[in-house]
Design a protein around this motif. Structure first.
Motif, PDB file in Angstrom:
ATOM      1  N   ALA A  99       0.772  -1.268  -0.001  1.00 23.80           N
ATOM      2  CA  ALA A  99       0.075  -0.133   0.101  1.00 23.80           C
ATOM      3  C   ALA A  99       0.694   1.245   0.052  1.00 23.80           C
ATOM      4  N   LEU A 100       1.908   1.311   0.931  1.00 24.73           N
ATOM      5  CA  LEU A 100       2.826   2.423   0.865  1.00 24.73           C
ATOM      6  C   LEU A 100       3.439   2.553  -0.582  1.00 24.73           C
ATOM      7  N   ARG A 109       2.705   1.697  -3.412  1.00 29.04           N
ATOM      8  CA  ARG A 109       1.857   2.468  -4.647  1.00 29.04           C
ATOM      9  C   ARG A 109       1.730   3.914  -4.378  1.00 29.04           C
ATOM     10  N   VAL A 110       1.589   4.255  -2.995  1.00 26.52           N
ATOM     11  CA  VAL A 110       1.633   5.732  -2.742  1.00 26.52           C
ATOM     12  C   VAL A 110       2.786   6.642  -3.104  1.00 26.52           C
ATOM     13  N   LEU A 111       4.001   5.636  -2.713  1.00 28.10           N
ATOM     14  CA  LEU A 111       5.275   6.336  -2.916  1.00 28.10           C
ATOM     15  C   LEU A 111       5.725   6.575  -4.519  1.00 28.10           C
ATOM     16  N   ALA A 159       3.391   6.421  -6.745  1.00 32.44           N
ATOM     17  CA  ALA A 159       2.431   7.572  -7.266  1.00 32.44           C
ATOM     18  C   ALA A 159       3.055   9.075  -7.047  1.00 32.44           C
ATOM     19  N   LEU A 160       3.836   9.382  -5.976  1.00 34.21           N
ATOM     20  CA  LEU A 160       4.083  10.421  -5.658  1.00 34.21           C
ATOM     21  C   LEU A 160       5.486  10.719  -6.403  1.00 34.21           C
ATOM     22  N   THR A 208       4.340  11.676  -9.933  1.00 37.48           N
ATOM     23  CA  THR A 208       3.784  13.021  -9.767  1.00 37.48           C
ATOM     24  C   THR A 208       4.853  14.174  -9.968  1.00 37.48           C
ATOM     25  N   VAL A 264      -2.394   4.309  -9.894  1.00 36.68           N
ATOM     26  CA  VAL A 264      -3.548   4.849  -9.179  1.00 36.68           C
ATOM     27  C   VAL A 264      -4.881   3.788  -9.284  1.00 36.68           C
ATOM     28  N   THR A 302       2.232  -1.731  -9.551  1.00 39.24           N
ATOM     29  CA  THR A 302       3.486  -1.025  -8.767  1.00 39.24           C
ATOM     30  C   THR A 302       4.783  -1.796  -9.194  1.00 39.24           C
TER      31      THR A 302
END
Length: 167
Positions: free
Chosen positions: A83-84, A86-88, A90-91, A94, A154, A159
């Motif tokens: 989960a983290l 995926r966020v990292l 995406a960040l 971005t 997203v 990932t």
């Protein structure tokens, strides 16, 4: 239509890169032959080879993004739970998207300034906008590739990095 679009999407950058590499080989070979056979240089060939090299490099950037082979440090990603991770990812994409959009915008500014000043390349006498257009094209195409990568992360939850993909 969909099949043709997928083929263009898949082979656009590689086709440009291969064409530019072929042009470089032909132009440099012709210049070497001219130097040894006729003791002269082909100035436009040198300049066009440099242009082809610039375009090859800039299109290589967007191709690396498409293939998820651009440089990145993955130490934190490798240790992070899914989960983290995926966020990292995406960040990171971005931030890279913002950078690519900024590069594209700067390319437009630089090209416009060169056109306003009437700058030309010395040997071919082409406008320098031909050279600077590579920045615009690469920045824009990279931004599009990064948007697609963000969508995969997203929406699809993809990932994987290039080393983990079936390339």
């Amino acid at each position: 239509m969909g099949k043709a679009f997928r083929a263009v999407e898949k082979y656009f950058e590689p086709a440009i890169i291969v064409a530019m590499l072929g042009a470089i080989i032909v132009l440099v070979f012709a210049d070497v032959v001219a130097r040894f056979a006729m003791s002269t240089s082909i100035a436009p060939a040198n300049e066009m080879a440099r242009l082809a090299f610039v375009y090859m490099i800039y299109f290589g950037v967007s191709y690396a993004i498409r293939e998820r082979r651009h440089m990145r440090v993955t130490l934190l990603l490798d240790m992070a739970p899914p989960a983290l991770r995926r966020v990292l990812l995406a960040l990171a994409e971005t931030v890279f998207l913002g950078y690519s959009a900024f590069v594209c915008w700067l390319g437009v500014v630089i090209t416009a300034n060169a056109v306003d000043r009437g700058q030309i390349l010395t040997a071919t006498e082409w406008p320098t906008a031909v050279l600077y257009a590579a920045i615009i094209l690469s920045g824009g195409l990279s931004a599009l590739r990064l948007l697609h990568s963000l969508w995969r992360i997203v929406v699809l939850g993809d990932t994987r990095l290039a080393a983990q993909m079936d390339v």
